[in-house]
Design an enzyme around this catalytic site. Structure first.
Site, PDB file in Angstrom:
ATOM      1  N   LYS A 172       0.849  -1.187   0.000  1.00  0.00           N
ATOM      2  CA  LYS A 172       0.000   0.000   0.000  1.00  0.00           C
ATOM      3  C   LYS A 172       0.890   1.244   0.000  1.00  0.00           C
ATOM      4  CE  LYS A 172      -2.229   3.365   2.259  1.00  0.00           C
ATOM      5  NZ  LYS A 172      -1.873   4.279   1.233  1.00  0.00           N
ATOM      6  N   GLY A 225       6.823   5.891   7.777  1.00  0.00           N
ATOM      7  CA  GLY A 225       5.929   7.046   7.742  1.00  0.00           C
ATOM      8  C   GLY A 225       6.043   7.830   9.028  1.00  0.00           C
ATOM      9  N   SER A 226       4.956   8.497   9.394  1.00  0.00           N
ATOM     10  CA  SER A 226       5.014   9.391  10.549  1.00  0.00           C
ATOM     11  C   SER A 226       4.886   8.610  11.868  1.00  0.00           C
ATOM     12  CB  SER A 226       3.892  10.413  10.450  1.00  0.00           C
ATOM     13  OG  SER A 226       2.661   9.738  10.446  1.00  0.00           O
ATOM     14  N   GLY A 230       2.708   5.260  12.761  1.00  0.00           N
ATOM     15  CA  GLY A 230       3.537   4.148  13.247  1.00  0.00           C
ATOM     16  C   GLY A 230       2.989   3.573  14.545  1.00  0.00           C
ATOM     17  N   GLU A 247       9.752   2.542  10.628  1.00  0.00           N
ATOM     18  CA  GLU A 247      10.751   3.587  10.398  1.00  0.00           C
ATOM     19  C   GLU A 247       9.984   4.897  10.374  1.00  0.00           C
ATOM     20  OE1 GLU A 247      13.849   3.428  10.534  1.00  0.00           O
ATOM     21  OE2 GLU A 247      14.185   1.279  10.352  1.00  0.00           O
ATOM     22  N   CYS A 281      13.603  11.876   6.092  1.00  0.00           N
ATOM     23  CA  CYS A 281      13.622  11.521   7.513  1.00  0.00           C
ATOM     24  C   CYS A 281      15.029  11.705   8.077  1.00  0.00           C
ATOM     25  CB  CYS A 281      13.161  10.095   7.694  1.00  0.00           C
ATOM     26  SG  CYS A 281      14.004   8.967   6.588  1.00  0.00           S
ATOM     27  N   GLN A 328       1.575  19.963   3.194  1.00  0.00           N
ATOM     28  CA  GLN A 328       2.943  20.020   3.719  1.00  0.00           C
ATOM     29  C   GLN A 328       3.446  21.469   3.721  1.00  0.00           C
ATOM     30  OE1 GLN A 328       4.882  17.440   5.117  1.00  0.00           O
ATOM     31  NE2 GLN A 328       6.112  19.215   5.693  1.00  0.00           N
ATOM     32  N   GLU A 380       9.436  17.298  14.208  1.00  0.00           N
ATOM     33  CA  GLU A 380       9.830  17.145  12.806  1.00  0.00           C
ATOM     34  C   GLU A 380       8.967  18.068  11.938  1.00  0.00           C
ATOM     35  OE1 GLU A 380       8.758  13.570  10.578  1.00  0.00           O
ATOM     36  OE2 GLU A 380      10.859  13.404  10.011  1.00  0.00           O
TER      37      GLU A 380
HETATM   38  P1  NAD Z   1       2.126   8.983   7.016  1.00  0.00           P
HETATM   39  O1  NAD Z   1       2.293   8.321   8.337  1.00  0.00           O
HETATM   40  O2  NAD Z   1       1.082  10.017   6.877  1.00  0.00           O
HETATM   41  O3  NAD Z   1       1.784   7.882   5.908  1.00  0.00           O
HETATM   42  C1  NAD Z   1       2.615   6.761   5.700  1.00  0.00           C
HETATM   43  C2  NAD Z   1       1.762   5.653   5.099  1.00  0.00           C
HETATM   44  O4  NAD Z   1       0.824   5.200   6.076  1.00  0.00           O
HETATM   45  C3  NAD Z   1       0.946   6.083   3.877  1.00  0.00           C
HETATM   46  O5  NAD Z   1       0.949   5.062   2.916  1.00  0.00           O
HETATM   47  C4  NAD Z   1      -0.425   6.279   4.474  1.00  0.00           C
HETATM   48  O6  NAD Z   1      -1.467   6.137   3.525  1.00  0.00           O
HETATM   49  C5  NAD Z   1      -0.467   5.153   5.496  1.00  0.00           C
HETATM   50  N1  NAD Z   1      -1.499   5.311   6.540  1.00  0.00           N
HETATM   51  C6  NAD Z   1      -2.076   6.445   6.983  1.00  0.00           C
HETATM   52  N2  NAD Z   1      -3.015   6.152   7.916  1.00  0.00           N
HETATM   53  C7  NAD Z   1      -3.004   4.805   8.075  1.00  0.00           C
HETATM   54  C8  NAD Z   1      -3.731   3.897   8.904  1.00  0.00           C
HETATM   55  N3  NAD Z   1      -4.689   4.300   9.748  1.00  0.00           N
HETATM   56  N4  NAD Z   1      -3.451   2.592   8.810  1.00  0.00           N
HETATM   57  C9  NAD Z   1      -2.485   2.141   7.977  1.00  0.00           C
HETATM   58  N5  NAD Z   1      -1.784   2.951   7.145  1.00  0.00           N
HETATM   59  C10 NAD Z   1      -2.034   4.266   7.208  1.00  0.00           C
HETATM   60  O7  NAD Z   1       3.556   9.529   6.588  1.00  0.00           O
HETATM   61  P2  NAD Z   1       3.926  10.383   5.273  1.00  0.00           P
HETATM   62  O8  NAD Z   1       3.415  11.772   5.475  1.00  0.00           O
HETATM   63  O9  NAD Z   1       3.551   9.662   4.032  1.00  0.00           O
HETATM   64  O10 NAD Z   1       5.512  10.370   5.327  1.00  0.00           O
HETATM   65  C11 NAD Z   1       6.260  11.293   6.029  1.00  0.00           C
HETATM   66  C12 NAD Z   1       6.820  10.689   7.293  1.00  0.00           C
HETATM   67  O11 NAD Z   1       7.571   9.527   6.962  1.00  0.00           O
HETATM   68  C13 NAD Z   1       7.781  11.583   8.021  1.00  0.00           C
HETATM   69  O12 NAD Z   1       7.514  11.562   9.403  1.00  0.00           O
HETATM   70  C14 NAD Z   1       9.151  10.964   7.752  1.00  0.00           C
HETATM   71  O13 NAD Z   1      10.121  11.234   8.711  1.00  0.00           O
HETATM   72  C15 NAD Z   1       8.803   9.531   7.680  1.00  0.00           C
HETATM   73  N6  NAD Z   1       9.837   8.778   6.965  1.00  0.00           N
HETATM   74  C16 NAD Z   1      10.666   7.980   7.703  1.00  0.00           C
HETATM   75  C17 NAD Z   1      11.679   7.270   7.085  1.00  0.00           C
HETATM   76  C18 NAD Z   1      12.589   6.385   7.890  1.00  0.00           C
HETATM   77  O14 NAD Z   1      13.156   5.471   7.316  1.00  0.00           O
HETATM   78  N7  NAD Z   1      12.738   6.599   9.178  1.00  0.00           N
HETATM   79  C19 NAD Z   1      11.862   7.365   5.712  1.00  0.00           C
HETATM   80  C20 NAD Z   1      11.006   8.203   4.992  1.00  0.00           C
HETATM   81  C21 NAD Z   1       9.989   8.892   5.638  1.00  0.00           C
END
Ligand code: NAD
Length: 479
Positions: A172, A225-226, A230, A247, A281, A328, A380
């Site tokens: 996804k 993701g965020s 997470g 992550e 990130c 953003q 962040e």
């Molecule tokens: P996000 O958490 O909004 O979304 C990440 C993913 O989760 C998307 O595919 C989203 O559709 C999905 N999602 C959202 N709600 C969900 C739910 N209820 N259940 C399951 N999945 C769901 O993050 P984003 O805005 O896409 O990405 C930015 C964030 O990602 C930043 O915080 C960044 O630091 C982090 N990031 C971390 C790394 C790392 O390796 N540490 C790498 C890249 C990005």
């Protein structure tokens, strides 16, 4: 005319038009139209992956090697086209888009090799005549949930090991970058994956992602993701007793000591804080600078910032592309306002820029006079915004660098072997850089952090095996 990209479920491309993808450099440019899965499609995809697991997990290394190698070769051959498409949908520059595409090809190549290197251990039992074997097996159905900021590299570094070690996948991707996700799945599908082994479910996180979290048939989830999302992944996974890997965010420090080479320090800070529009990130959003070099560093930063070319991601001269979308951009501007209210001095940028086409252009922002207690130092922002924190010496720099809820990367610019060595040992981050930007890592070594940035085993390199396999201990009495 835009082509409708569909979801891949059990080897079939399915779905009606559900969402559009807009170019952040030119909001009049529609990149494509995409199917948007609902909970039912998510369930079908999970069922297909479950049904495909027994045969795929028993397929020999050659079958897996063939698919992964073919995928790597096609991505590499199409790097310019795919890299351009990535830059068009996400807003990173052409060079960054092509670089990320090459990295995806390298990741598939690396894990193609790993299919041929899988090994186990054999030891004598404490009981004479009994042998003990320890082998690794695939975990089952792996749910892969990815963010928008590395639209092809992050899916690649999860999908490649998942397949290499015999798992099946429900993937996804983030809503903002479906084109890169679709492209990688299309290549893998045509490379010869049996039906159901890899399923693509584009759609909303709250719908498709949530359906994955709620399913007892998803045996492991790899999430990037965020922090907020997470934590949801973690809670739902504990409920189902499934393996999970997170992550998440970062607030990465770059320490600049008095003895640093000024040119190196400025290169590291400009790259680490602002390249990819600060949407990494691993971005160094906290610049912790010793007082002896502070004024020279700040002057040199302002000079370099003034020369950066900010514009359309698809223009080869552009060094900083637009912010990914309106939401953003608002978050970046809100934090710039917060920084000012908190008493930091906005020494450069932070204003919107007009370009030939309508897009989300923001001049990179640099704050001075900030403390580590301010929100701009602790939360962040995920945009082209960095703040300088002035410190007395190395000891204070290390203490400020470690005083954060995150722990993904950290960096130090110094010519002192003593301080570099001490920092490598004492920095509370998963990845430490000396005289290098905090962002920008190799594809063949572990990636991951500590504290609020990461949870679970490392990604990438041979360490990826830890998450994508489970260990079996088998005893045999031969008589
Ligand atoms: P996000 O958490 O909004 O979304 C990440 C993913 O989760 C998307 O595919 C989203 O559709 C999905 N999602 C959202 N709600 C969900 C739910 N209820 N259940 C399951 N999945 C769901 O993050 P984003 O805005 O896409 O990405 C930015 C964030 O990602 C930043 O915080 C960044 O630091 C982090 N990031 C971390 C790394 C790392 O390796 N540490 C790498 C890249 C990005």
């Amino acid at each position: 005319m835009t082509v409708l990209r569909k979801n891949l479920i059990d080897g079939e491309w399915l779905g009606e038009a559900g969402s559009r993808n807009i170019n952040p450099s030119n909001t009049n440019d529609v990149v494509g139209e995409y199917a948007s899965a609902g909970p039912e499609q998510a369930k079908q995809a999970i069922a297909a992956a479950k049904a495909a697991f027994p045969a795929w997990s028993r397929s020999g290394p050659l079958a897996r090697h063939a698919v992964l190698k073919k995928t790597s070769d096609e991505i590499m051959a199409r790097k310019d086209e795919i890299g351009r498409s990535l830059a068009r949908e996400e807003g990173k520059t052409l060079a960054e888009g092509v670089g990320e595409t090459i990295r995806a090809a390298q990741l598939f190549d690396f894990f193609a090799g790993e299919t041929l290197r899988l090994s186990g251990e054999m030891v004598p039992s404490v009981r004479p005549g009994v042998g003990v074997e320890m082998t690794r097996e695939g975990v089952g159905v792996v749910g892969i949930i990815t963010p928008w900021n590395f639209p092809i590299a992050i899916p690649a570094w999860k999908i490649a090991p998942a397949l290499a070690y015999g798992n099946t996948i429900v993937f996804k991707p983030a809503e903002l970058v479906p084109e890169s996700a679709w492209t990688i799945v299309d290549i893998l599908h045509r490379a010869g994956l049996p039906k159901g082994v890899l399923n693509l479910v584009m759609g909303k996180g709250s719908v498709v992602g949530q359906a994955m979290l709620d399913s007892p048939d998803v045996n492991a989830i790899s999430f990037t993701g965020s922090v907020g999302t997470g934590k949801r992944v973690a809670a739902a996974s504990v409920e189902h007793m499934r393996k999970f890997q997170l992550e998440m965010g970062g607030k990465n420090p770059l320490v600049v000591l008095d003895d640093a080479d000024l040119g190196t320090a400025v290169d590291c800070a400009i790259n680490g804080a602002y390249f990819s529009t600060g949407q990494r990130c691993t971005a160094s959003s906290r610049l912790i600078v010793a007082e002896g070099i502070h004024d020279r560093f700040v002057d040199a930063m302002k000079e370099r910032l003034d020369k950066l070319v900010i514009g359309d991601a698809l223009d080869a001269k552009t060094q900083i592309g637009p912010v990914v979308d309106q939401t953003q951009l608002k978050q970046d501007e809100d934090y710039i306002a917060i920084g000012r209210q908190e008493g930091a001095e906005l020494a450069f940028g932070g204003d919107r820029l007009e370009r030939e086409t309508p897009g989300f252009y923001l001049r990179p922002a640099l704050f001075l006079g900030s403390t580590n207690a301010m929100r701009i130092s602790r939360e962040e922002i995920f945009g082209p915004v960095a703040n300088v924190i002035r410190v007395k010496d190395y000891d204070e720099a290390l203490s400020v660098a470690n005083d954060t809820p995150f722990g993904l990367t950290s960096g130090i610019c110094t010519t002192s072997l003593k301080h570099a060595t001490h920092f490598k040992r004492n920095s509370e981050a998963g990845m430490v850089m000396v005289n290098l930007p905090t962002a920008g890592v190799d594809f063949h070594v572990p990636f991951g952090g500590r504290k609020g940035s990461s949870y679970g085993p490392r990604e990438q390199g041979r360490y990826a095996m830890e998450f994508y396999t489970t260990v079996k201990t088998a005893y045999t009495f031969a008589g």
